[in-house]
Design a protein around this motif. Sequence first.
Motif, PDB file in Angstrom:
ATOM      1  N   CYS A 298      42.344  30.041  48.330  1.00 36.44           N
ATOM      2  CA  CYS A 298      40.926  29.844  48.096  1.00 36.44           C
ATOM      3  C   CYS A 298      40.306  29.475  49.564  1.00 36.44           C
TER       4      CYS A 298
ATOM      5  N   SER B  16      41.075  32.590  52.139  1.00 35.94           N
ATOM      6  CA  SER B  16      40.417  33.601  51.815  1.00 35.94           C
ATOM      7  C   SER B  16      38.793  33.191  52.294  1.00 35.94           C
TER       8      SER B  16
ATOM      9  N   TYR C 152      38.513  34.644  40.866  1.00 29.21           N
ATOM     10  CA  TYR C 152      39.962  33.970  41.191  1.00 29.21           C
ATOM     11  C   TYR C 152      40.495  32.756  40.326  1.00 29.21           C
TER      12      TYR C 152
END
Length: 159
Positions: A59, A62, A93
């Motif tokens: 996380c 990205s 996600y």
Amino acid sequence: MFEQPVSRVLFVQFYIAREIFQSIDESMTQEAIDFMASLLKQRNPSLGEAQCSLLAEVCVHSSNAVILSALRNRDRQHRQQLVQQIEDLLVSYLEPYVGEGRLSDVMKVMKCPHCQSEQLSKNGYRRGKQCYRCQECGKQFVDNSQRSVMLKMNLVDRM
């Protein structure tokens, strides 16, 4: 930029001792990863430490990549669109890992009941409930999440 003494010193230090800047960047990233991993563990205690760390690392990295891409883009509107997509990316996600019920506590996504747009603004309170105005269709509505639950329960009882 180089007229300011601080800018000149930073520029020289960056090329003389890059490892200082790299360690600052890496430590800040690691702090973000550790913080997010602890949040994930709180949200879903059944996740293992390693899995929380891995999810958090994906996380953070990205998000950083999308932010960097936005910063490099000259088009202001495109930059804003990229940054807005970070939330959607992270929600989709993480949903399988924190569950829909848990995710709704973290980020409640309101949609206009008329046009299903998520572009809403708060518009005061009525009878103790938050009111919203849709930026797309211009209609106003009240957050009736509790009312819709009651209506569903009444419909089930009638069957």
